[in-house]
Design an enzyme around this catalytic site. Structure first.
Site, PDB file in Angstrom:
ATOM      1  N   THR A 166      61.133 -24.773  -5.859  1.00  0.00           N
ATOM      2  CA  THR A 166      62.254 -24.980  -6.783  1.00  0.00           C
ATOM      3  C   THR A 166      62.212 -26.414  -7.299  1.00  0.00           C
ATOM      4  OG1 THR A 166      63.541 -23.400  -5.505  1.00  0.00           O
ATOM      5  CG2 THR A 166      64.780 -24.863  -6.967  1.00  0.00           C
ATOM      6  N   GLU A 250      70.715 -26.507   4.695  1.00  0.00           N
ATOM      7  CA  GLU A 250      70.174 -25.683   3.601  1.00  0.00           C
ATOM      8  C   GLU A 250      70.813 -24.279   3.641  1.00  0.00           C
ATOM      9  OE1 GLU A 250      65.957 -25.898   3.108  1.00  0.00           O
ATOM     10  OE2 GLU A 250      65.875 -24.098   1.863  1.00  0.00           O
TER      11      GLU A 250
HETATM   12  C1  LIG Z   1      62.908 -18.344  -6.238  1.00  0.00           C
HETATM   13  C2  LIG Z   1      62.382 -18.952  -4.973  1.00  0.00           C
HETATM   14  C3  LIG Z   1      62.638 -20.279  -4.704  1.00  0.00           C
HETATM   15  C4  LIG Z   1      62.112 -20.858  -3.550  1.00  0.00           C
HETATM   16  N1  LIG Z   1      62.273 -22.204  -3.341  1.00  0.00           N
HETATM   17  C5  LIG Z   1      61.561 -22.800  -2.343  1.00  0.00           C
HETATM   18  C6  LIG Z   1      61.523 -24.219  -2.222  1.00  0.00           C
HETATM   19  O1  LIG Z   1      62.157 -24.956  -3.006  1.00  0.00           O
HETATM   20  N2  LIG Z   1      60.760 -24.774  -1.262  1.00  0.00           N
HETATM   21  C7  LIG Z   1      60.050 -24.008  -0.376  1.00  0.00           C
HETATM   22  O2  LIG Z   1      59.375 -24.581   0.464  1.00  0.00           O
HETATM   23  N3  LIG Z   1      60.075 -22.657  -0.453  1.00  0.00           N
HETATM   24  C8  LIG Z   1      60.804 -22.039  -1.412  1.00  0.00           C
HETATM   25  N4  LIG Z   1      60.815 -20.660  -1.515  1.00  0.00           N
HETATM   26  C9  LIG Z   1      60.094 -19.875  -0.532  1.00  0.00           C
HETATM   27  C10 LIG Z   1      60.990 -19.033   0.370  1.00  0.00           C
HETATM   28  O3  LIG Z   1      61.686 -19.845   1.289  1.00  0.00           O
HETATM   29  C11 LIG Z   1      60.100 -17.987   1.042  1.00  0.00           C
HETATM   30  O4  LIG Z   1      59.711 -17.066   0.030  1.00  0.00           O
HETATM   31  C12 LIG Z   1      60.788 -17.257   2.176  1.00  0.00           C
HETATM   32  O5  LIG Z   1      61.008 -18.135   3.266  1.00  0.00           O
HETATM   33  C13 LIG Z   1      59.985 -16.048   2.672  1.00  0.00           C
HETATM   34  O6  LIG Z   1      58.636 -16.362   2.869  1.00  0.00           O
HETATM   35  P1  LIG Z   1      57.481 -15.442   2.213  1.00  0.00           P
HETATM   36  O7  LIG Z   1      57.806 -15.293   0.780  1.00  0.00           O
HETATM   37  O8  LIG Z   1      56.171 -16.007   2.582  1.00  0.00           O
HETATM   38  O9  LIG Z   1      57.674 -14.036   2.894  1.00  0.00           O
HETATM   39  P2  LIG Z   1      57.000 -13.549   4.267  1.00  0.00           P
HETATM   40  O10 LIG Z   1      57.219 -14.573   5.309  1.00  0.00           O
HETATM   41  O11 LIG Z   1      55.612 -13.103   3.992  1.00  0.00           O
HETATM   42  O12 LIG Z   1      57.902 -12.274   4.592  1.00  0.00           O
HETATM   43  C14 LIG Z   1      57.627 -10.932   4.112  1.00  0.00           C
HETATM   44  C15 LIG Z   1      58.608  -9.989   4.816  1.00  0.00           C
HETATM   45  O13 LIG Z   1      58.331 -10.018   6.229  1.00  0.00           O
HETATM   46  C16 LIG Z   1      59.525 -10.289   6.914  1.00  0.00           C
HETATM   47  N5  LIG Z   1      59.250 -11.061   8.131  1.00  0.00           N
HETATM   48  C17 LIG Z   1      58.516 -12.196   8.260  1.00  0.00           C
HETATM   49  N6  LIG Z   1      58.543 -12.627   9.529  1.00  0.00           N
HETATM   50  C18 LIG Z   1      59.318 -11.757  10.200  1.00  0.00           C
HETATM   51  C19 LIG Z   1      59.751 -11.652  11.570  1.00  0.00           C
HETATM   52  N7  LIG Z   1      59.402 -12.570  12.482  1.00  0.00           N
HETATM   53  N8  LIG Z   1      60.535 -10.612  11.918  1.00  0.00           N
HETATM   54  C20 LIG Z   1      60.911  -9.677  11.020  1.00  0.00           C
HETATM   55  N9  LIG Z   1      60.551  -9.722   9.710  1.00  0.00           N
HETATM   56  C21 LIG Z   1      59.772 -10.744   9.331  1.00  0.00           C
HETATM   57  C22 LIG Z   1      60.375 -11.096   5.956  1.00  0.00           C
HETATM   58  O14 LIG Z   1      61.741 -11.064   6.308  1.00  0.00           O
HETATM   59  C23 LIG Z   1      60.059 -10.390   4.644  1.00  0.00           C
HETATM   60  O15 LIG Z   1      60.878  -9.255   4.524  1.00  0.00           O
HETATM   61  C24 LIG Z   1      61.375 -20.061  -2.640  1.00  0.00           C
HETATM   62  C25 LIG Z   1      61.150 -18.710  -2.917  1.00  0.00           C
HETATM   63  C26 LIG Z   1      61.623 -18.150  -4.068  1.00  0.00           C
HETATM   64  C27 LIG Z   1      61.282 -16.711  -4.357  1.00  0.00           C
END
Ligand SMILES: Cc1cc2nc3c(=O)[nH]c(=O)nc-3n(C[C@H](O)[C@H](O)[C@H](O)COP(=O)(O)OP(=O)(O)OC[C@H]3O[C@@H](n4cnc5c(N)ncnc54)[C@H](O)[C@@H]3O)c2cc1C
Length: 386
Positions: A166, A250
């Site tokens: 972001t 956060e």
């Molecule tokens: C619009 C937007 C803005 C963002 N802004 C920022 C930012 O400013 N800075 C930053 O660093 N990041 C940012 N993010 C990233 C965001 O924090 C991550 O997308 C989020 O933490 C999920 O990680 P991932 O997308 O890798 O999903 P994954 O970790 O791959 O998860 C996929 C699925 O698996 C599930 N899962 C994962 N681990 C487990 C577990 N242990 N138990 C059960 N289920 C699980 C998740 O809940 C999800 O449903 C942003 C994302 C978006 C889309």
């Protein structure tokens, strides 16, 4: 908009000074942000001058100590800004992330010299902040990040790729999570400040999202970026612990945003059903509509009390990871329910992009994902029960 008292119980958190400030922020939101928000959504970013305008009104980093340009207050003035942006359903500019997520790392963990160099510009809106943790292969599982920082002469050399950041297109000051000791997993992560003008830093695409269009969200690349030793935040190997501590605020902020977005959606819906006629009467006059709105109102009242107590705990230094996670889980899921019901009460117009409720519905979806997904929030709360 209709009578706001329909949305919440009387609040006790804010002083008269906060409410005066709220009037200034509300005017800014209604007169400066709302009219151009569609244009910014099309452009997928907010012009930088909006940040400077907000800075002049004291809308950025008010909590930052006076020595670095802020007011040195608690977080309430910045909470007001977040609430007012949420109330009008603005998805950009992301002032709250800048003020309450990025600035704390710099205030708490950087050298005095770095604070003096970065913070006054952040308060004035001349420098925009970003928090840079997520990578293409590591989001929820932050301990698996690969971006590395290696000691090199009088500093560190950073290599890697980040995504979903972001403020990624606009950012000048980035707090970047890096691996400094791969063998130690979470204990081998450290945080660094990287400034956008650094050699080797570049931005990728402005990522196209299904919602929150006024927000710029980018991939970032670090190709042999050299940062001076003073850009290390706190101690080597403590980055994961620092992130976990600050994720509390956060996640609280997500609760604040969700609550105010839900209240805004409710008010817009109440106005709509009061105006809209079907079968010779107002849509509000159907018992189903009143029951649905009564149910939403009860959820908003519960959410407001919960949210305000979480804010209070944070100000008292008592908010822990479990309560913040429970709040983020509950408020983000509540927002999802509220915007869904509100869209339904708009009928076909709710599905039209030009109606705010349609956008609010799509914009809300991310709240259950960023800042830690609902599943991770359940893990945090669930582990505390064992
Ligand atoms: C619009 C937007 C803005 C963002 N802004 C920022 C930012 O400013 N800075 C930053 O660093 N990041 C940012 N993010 C990233 C965001 O924090 C991550 O997308 C989020 O933490 C999920 O990680 P991932 O997308 O890798 O999903 P994954 O970790 O791959 O998860 C996929 C699925 O698996 C599930 N899962 C994962 N681990 C487990 C577990 N242990 N138990 C059960 N289920 C699980 C998740 O809940 C999800 O449903 C942003 C994302 C978006 C889309």
């Amino acid at each position: 908009m209709t009578n706001e008292s329909t949305a919440s119980l009387p609040r006790t958190l804010f002083s008269q000074e906060h409410e005066q400030f709220r009037s200034v922020v509300r005017r800014f939101c209604e007169e400066v942000i709302a009219p151009d928000h569609d244009e910014w959504s099309d452009a997928q970013r907010v012009p930088r001058e909006i940040w400077s305008m907000a800075g002049k009104l004291g809308m950025l980093c008010a909590w930052v100590p006076e020595a670095y340009g802020g007011l040195g207050t608690n977080i309430l003035f910045d909470v007001v800004v977040s609430e007012e942006l949420g109330r009008i359903g603005a998805t950009g500019p992301s002032f709250p992330l800048h003020s309450l997520i990025v600035a704390p790392y710099i205030v708490d963990l950087s050298t005095d010299e770095l604070k003096l160099r970065l913070l006054p510009g952040m308060v004035r809106g001349e420098k925009i902040g970003a928090i840079v943790m997520t990578e293409p292969g590591a989001g929820s599982d932050l301990a698996s990040i690969k971006t590395s920082a290696v000691r090199d002469g009088n500093g560190w050399r950073i290599n890697g790729q980040k995504t979903f950041i972001t403020n990624g297109q606009n950012a000048d000051v980035m707090v970047v999570a890096c691996v400094t000791d791969p063998a130690r997993r979470a204990k081998g992560i450290s945080l660094f400040v990287v400034e956008a003008e650094s050699d080797g830093f570049s931005r990728g695409r402005n990522l196209r999202k299904i919602g929150q269009h006024a927000q710029d969200t980018a991939e970032l690349f670090f190709d042999d970026v050299h940062v001076p030793v003073d850009n290390l935040l706190g101690e080597v190997g403590m980055g994961f612990a620092y992130m976990m501590q600050r994720l509390v605020q956060e996640r609280l902020l997500v609760s604040v945003q969700c609550q105010s977005r839900a209240e805004g959606a409710f008010q817009a819906t109440l106005a709509y059903v009061t105006d809209r006629k079907a079968f010779g009467q107002r849509v509000l006059d159907f018992q189903n509509t009143r029951f649905k709105l009564a149910d939403l109102k009860a959820q908003l009242m519960a959410g407001r009390a919960f949210c305000d107590r979480l804010i209070e705990l944070q100000i008292e230094g008592q908010l822990d990871a479990v309560h913040a996670a429970a709040g983020k889980l509950w408020h983000s899921e509540m927002l999802g329910r509220v915007v869904d019901e509100c869209l339904q009460l708009h009928g076909g117009y709710g599905y039209m992009a030009e109606y705010p409720i349609g956008r609010a519905f799509v914009d809300a979806r991310i709240e259950r994902i960023y800042g830690g997904t609902s599943e991770i929030m359940k893990e945090v709360v669930g582990r505390s029960l064992a």
